[in-house]
Motif scaffolding. Structure first.
Motif, PDB file in Angstrom:
ATOM      1  N   SER A 157      16.322 -80.709   0.769  1.00  0.00           N
ATOM      2  CA  SER A 157      16.320 -79.741  -0.336  1.00  0.00           C
ATOM      3  C   SER A 157      15.791 -80.381  -1.609  1.00  0.00           C
ATOM      4  O   SER A 157      15.061 -79.729  -2.372  1.00  0.00           O
ATOM      5  N   ARG A 158      16.109 -81.646  -1.827  1.00  0.00           N
ATOM      6  CA  ARG A 158      15.573 -82.336  -3.008  1.00  0.00           C
ATOM      7  C   ARG A 158      14.060 -82.517  -2.901  1.00  0.00           C
ATOM      8  O   ARG A 158      13.330 -82.351  -3.886  1.00  0.00           O
ATOM      9  N   LEU A 159      13.596 -82.859  -1.691  1.00  0.00           N
ATOM     10  CA  LEU A 159      12.166 -83.091  -1.509  1.00  0.00           C
ATOM     11  C   LEU A 159      11.345 -81.812  -1.650  1.00  0.00           C
ATOM     12  O   LEU A 159      10.222 -81.832  -2.181  1.00  0.00           O
ATOM     13  N   ILE A 160      11.895 -80.705  -1.205  1.00  0.00           N
ATOM     14  CA  ILE A 160      11.134 -79.463  -1.174  1.00  0.00           C
ATOM     15  C   ILE A 160      11.230 -78.692  -2.491  1.00  0.00           C
ATOM     16  O   ILE A 160      10.419 -77.806  -2.769  1.00  0.00           O
ATOM     17  N   MET A 161      12.192 -79.040  -3.312  1.00  0.00           N
ATOM     18  CA  MET A 161      12.472 -78.272  -4.530  1.00  0.00           C
ATOM     19  C   MET A 161      11.252 -78.050  -5.415  1.00  0.00           C
ATOM     20  O   MET A 161      11.019 -76.925  -5.885  1.00  0.00           O
ATOM     21  N   PRO A 162      10.405 -79.063  -5.686  1.00  0.00           N
ATOM     22  CA  PRO A 162       9.257 -78.834  -6.587  1.00  0.00           C
ATOM     23  C   PRO A 162       8.248 -77.820  -6.058  1.00  0.00           C
ATOM     24  O   PRO A 162       7.437 -77.304  -6.826  1.00  0.00           O
ATOM     25  N   LYS A 163       8.299 -77.520  -4.772  1.00  0.00           N
ATOM     26  CA  LYS A 163       7.344 -76.588  -4.182  1.00  0.00           C
ATOM     27  C   LYS A 163       7.814 -75.140  -4.230  1.00  0.00           C
ATOM     28  O   LYS A 163       7.080 -74.233  -3.828  1.00  0.00           O
ATOM     29  N   LEU A 164       9.032 -74.926  -4.713  1.00  0.00           N
ATOM     30  CA  LEU A 164       9.628 -73.593  -4.662  1.00  0.00           C
ATOM     31  C   LEU A 164       9.607 -72.917  -6.028  1.00  0.00           C
ATOM     32  O   LEU A 164       9.672 -73.591  -7.071  1.00  0.00           O
ATOM     33  N   PRO A 165       9.550 -71.585  -6.076  1.00  0.00           N
ATOM     34  CA  PRO A 165       9.736 -70.861  -7.333  1.00  0.00           C
ATOM     35  C   PRO A 165      11.127 -71.148  -7.896  1.00  0.00           C
ATOM     36  O   PRO A 165      12.059 -71.502  -7.156  1.00  0.00           O
ATOM     37  N   VAL A 166      11.296 -70.985  -9.182  1.00  0.00           N
ATOM     38  CA  VAL A 166      12.558 -71.310  -9.841  1.00  0.00           C
ATOM     39  C   VAL A 166      13.721 -70.541  -9.228  1.00  0.00           C
ATOM     40  O   VAL A 166      14.812 -71.093  -9.006  1.00  0.00           O
ATOM     41  N   GLU A 167      13.515 -69.277  -8.918  1.00  0.00           N
ATOM     42  CA  GLU A 167      14.589 -68.469  -8.336  1.00  0.00           C
ATOM     43  C   GLU A 167      15.042 -69.020  -6.985  1.00  0.00           C
ATOM     44  O   GLU A 167      16.245 -69.070  -6.687  1.00  0.00           O
ATOM     45  N   ASP A 168      14.070 -69.468  -6.173  1.00  0.00           N
ATOM     46  CA  ASP A 168      14.418 -70.050  -4.881  1.00  0.00           C
ATOM     47  C   ASP A 168      15.094 -71.400  -5.053  1.00  0.00           C
ATOM     48  O   ASP A 168      15.992 -71.764  -4.271  1.00  0.00           O
ATOM     49  N   GLN A 169      14.692 -72.171  -6.047  1.00  0.00           N
ATOM     50  CA  GLN A 169      15.359 -73.436  -6.330  1.00  0.00           C
ATOM     51  C   GLN A 169      16.834 -73.211  -6.630  1.00  0.00           C
ATOM     52  O   GLN A 169      17.705 -73.932  -6.126  1.00  0.00           O
ATOM     53  N   ARG A 170      17.108 -72.212  -7.435  1.00  0.00           N
ATOM     54  CA  ARG A 170      18.505 -71.924  -7.799  1.00  0.00           C
ATOM     55  C   ARG A 170      19.305 -71.478  -6.581  1.00  0.00           C
ATOM     56  O   ARG A 170      20.455 -71.895  -6.386  1.00  0.00           O
ATOM     57  N   LEU A 171      18.697 -70.645  -5.750  1.00  0.00           N
ATOM     58  CA  LEU A 171      19.382 -70.154  -4.564  1.00  0.00           C
ATOM     59  C   LEU A 171      19.715 -71.301  -3.615  1.00  0.00           C
ATOM     60  O   LEU A 171      20.838 -71.408  -3.105  1.00  0.00           O
ATOM     61  N   LEU A 172      18.747 -72.188  -3.385  1.00  0.00           N
ATOM     62  CA  LEU A 172      18.948 -73.317  -2.484  1.00  0.00           C
ATOM     63  C   LEU A 172      19.947 -74.308  -3.056  1.00  0.00           C
ATOM     64  O   LEU A 172      20.860 -74.766  -2.354  1.00  0.00           O
ATOM     65  N   ASN A 173      19.823 -74.629  -4.326  1.00  0.00           N
ATOM     66  CA  ASN A 173      20.747 -75.562  -4.963  1.00  0.00           C
ATOM     67  C   ASN A 173      22.188 -75.072  -4.896  1.00  0.00           C
ATOM     68  O   ASN A 173      23.113 -75.844  -4.626  1.00  0.00           O
ATOM     69  N   ALA A 174      22.372 -73.782  -5.141  1.00  0.00           N
ATOM     70  CA  ALA A 174      23.720 -73.223  -5.142  1.00  0.00           C
ATOM     71  C   ALA A 174      24.350 -73.313  -3.756  1.00  0.00           C
ATOM     72  O   ALA A 174      25.538 -73.645  -3.614  1.00  0.00           O
ATOM     73  N   ALA A 175      23.562 -73.032  -2.710  1.00  0.00           N
ATOM     74  CA  ALA A 175      24.099 -73.069  -1.352  1.00  0.00           C
ATOM     75  C   ALA A 175      24.450 -74.494  -0.934  1.00  0.00           C
ATOM     76  O   ALA A 175      25.482 -74.723  -0.282  1.00  0.00           O
ATOM     77  N   VAL A 176      23.605 -75.457  -1.285  1.00  0.00           N
ATOM     78  CA  VAL A 176      23.896 -76.859  -0.953  1.00  0.00           C
ATOM     79  C   VAL A 176      25.138 -77.332  -1.703  1.00  0.00           C
ATOM     80  O   VAL A 176      26.025 -77.974  -1.120  1.00  0.00           O
ATOM     81  N   ALA A 177      25.232 -76.996  -2.972  1.00  0.00           N
ATOM     82  CA  ALA A 177      26.347 -77.463  -3.795  1.00  0.00           C
ATOM     83  C   ALA A 177      27.680 -76.881  -3.325  1.00  0.00           C
ATOM     84  O   ALA A 177      28.695 -77.584  -3.297  1.00  0.00           O
ATOM     85  N   GLU A 178      27.690 -75.596  -2.952  1.00  0.00           N
ATOM     86  CA  GLU A 178      28.975 -75.017  -2.570  1.00  0.00           C
ATOM     87  C   GLU A 178      29.448 -75.534  -1.214  1.00  0.00           C
ATOM     88  O   GLU A 178      30.648 -75.646  -0.978  1.00  0.00           O
ATOM     89  N   PHE A 179      28.515 -75.905  -0.317  1.00  0.00           N
ATOM     90  CA  PHE A 179      28.968 -76.527   0.922  1.00  0.00           C
ATOM     91  C   PHE A 179      29.552 -77.907   0.630  1.00  0.00           C
ATOM     92  O   PHE A 179      30.573 -78.288   1.208  1.00  0.00           O
ATOM     93  N   ASP A 180      28.902 -78.666  -0.256  1.00  0.00           N
ATOM     94  CA  ASP A 180      29.441 -79.980  -0.623  1.00  0.00           C
ATOM     95  C   ASP A 180      30.854 -79.849  -1.187  1.00  0.00           C
ATOM     96  O   ASP A 180      31.742 -80.642  -0.867  1.00  0.00           O
ATOM     97  N   HIS A 181      31.059 -78.836  -2.009  1.00  0.00           N
ATOM     98  CA  HIS A 181      32.390 -78.613  -2.592  1.00  0.00           C
ATOM     99  C   HIS A 181      33.398 -78.257  -1.501  1.00  0.00           C
ATOM    100  O   HIS A 181      34.529 -78.774  -1.488  1.00  0.00           O
TER     101      HIS A 181
END
Length: 318
Positions: A157-181
């Motif tokens: 997710s970190r590697l692919i983030m720069p290739k994504l639109p901002v909205e998709d970055q937020r969606l992906l980041n949120a899903a990764v973070a909540e699983f970590d929590h």
């Protein structure tokens, strides 16, 4: 299933000579699939024809495969309908053929269903069988970290983030973070052996009953409820990515009748449903961004729509 390594009749006869399965009558390559080479075999033993599947592994190594061979035998011994490696005359299941790991397995009969054919009865059937698989795997003596589990999706997710639109970055980041929590705060979630890839095309049906659960080569040790979420996100959604509540209720209720949910699982379900959607969105995004014109690539937007629906309309366990 597919054919990447070509075999002729002599190759197969020589391989069969290691087994007590009879003489080769016919063989046919199995088309469709993306990972292994597979052939249907027909043999004749004591006047009776028998059907088998010969698999050559194109990606998994000889060192990786004992986990899966032992797991499938373990589950089959406990009446879970999964293919298993038949042992040769020397009691060995995992062989080599054409410089590749290879096994012969029993052939299971039934039909694959399209998404539009999946009914609440089909979903209930897979719910029951998955719960039985989870219970049967609880005491399995080997463990395996998922190839595309939490550490993989953090990195990718970190590697692919720069290739994504901002909205998709937020969606992906949120899903990764909540699983970590969730992983850090819910230490009592039941864990065990999971299938890891139980999409509808990995199941054979006779009517509404399951005749076989196939392709266990993504099996690993993980949260049991995560495995159920993978199923729900494939078996219980519409073409537009919305959850079908009737099918999902059938799935979850049938599962719980075999393995009841814990209170921590009831709390974790919405998060794990999103985590499962995120994982397959990410695994489809990576090759899609490289070349979305390539054949056999699945459109990642399908899983993205499911993730958004899981975010906006979370469901509950029964």
């Amino acid at each position: 299933m597919a054919v990447y390594t070509s075999l002729d009749a002599d190759d197969i006869r020589q391989f069969l000579s290691l087994y007590a399965l009879g003489e080769l009558v016919d063989f046919r390559g199995i088309e469709g699939g993306i990972e292994n080479t597979n052939y249907f075999l027909t043999t004749l033993l004591d006047g009776q024809q028998q059907q088998y599947v010969l698999t050559l592994f194109e990606e998994l190594s000889q060192d990786e495969l004992p986990y899966f061979v032992e797991l499938c035998q373990w589950l089959s011994d406990r009446q879970i309908p999964v293919p298993y490696a038949i042992r040769n005359r020397h009691g060995v299941g995992l062989q080599r053929l054409k410089q590749r790991p290879a096994v012969i397995q029993p052939r299971f009969f039934g039909e694959h269903l399209s998404p539009g054919q999946l009914s609440p009865a089909h979903c209930a059937s897979i719910g029951r069988v998955l719960a039985q698989l989870h219970l049967a795997g609880q005491e399995f003596y080997l463990q395996r970290q998922a190839h595309r589990g939490v550490f993989w999706w953090r990195r990718e997710s970190r590697l692919i983030m720069p290739k994504l639109p901002v909205e998709d970055q937020r969606l992906l980041n949120a899903a990764v973070a909540e699983f970590d929590h969730l992983r850090d705060t819910c230490s009592d979630l039941p864990q065990g052996t999971i299938h890891g890839d139980l999409f509808h095309d990995n199941v054979l049906f006779n009517g509404t009953e399951i005749s076989a659960v196939l392709d266990l080569y993504n099996a690993a040790s993980a949260f049991l409820l995560y495995d159920l979420a993978i199923v729900a996100n494939d078996w219980c959604v519409t073409a537009s990515g919305q959850v079908d509540p009737i099918r999902e209720t059938a799935l979850l209720t049938a599962y719980a009748n075999v393995r009841p949910f814990t209170s921590s699982e009831c709390t974790a379900w919405p998060v794990l449903a999103r985590s499962a959607a995120m994982r397959f969105w990410l695994s489809r995004l990576i090759p899609w961004l490289q070349d979305h014109s390539a054949q056999k690539l699945k459109n990642p937007d399908e899983m993205k729509r499911i993730l958004i629906d899981r975010r906006d309309h979370p469901t509950r366990l029964p």
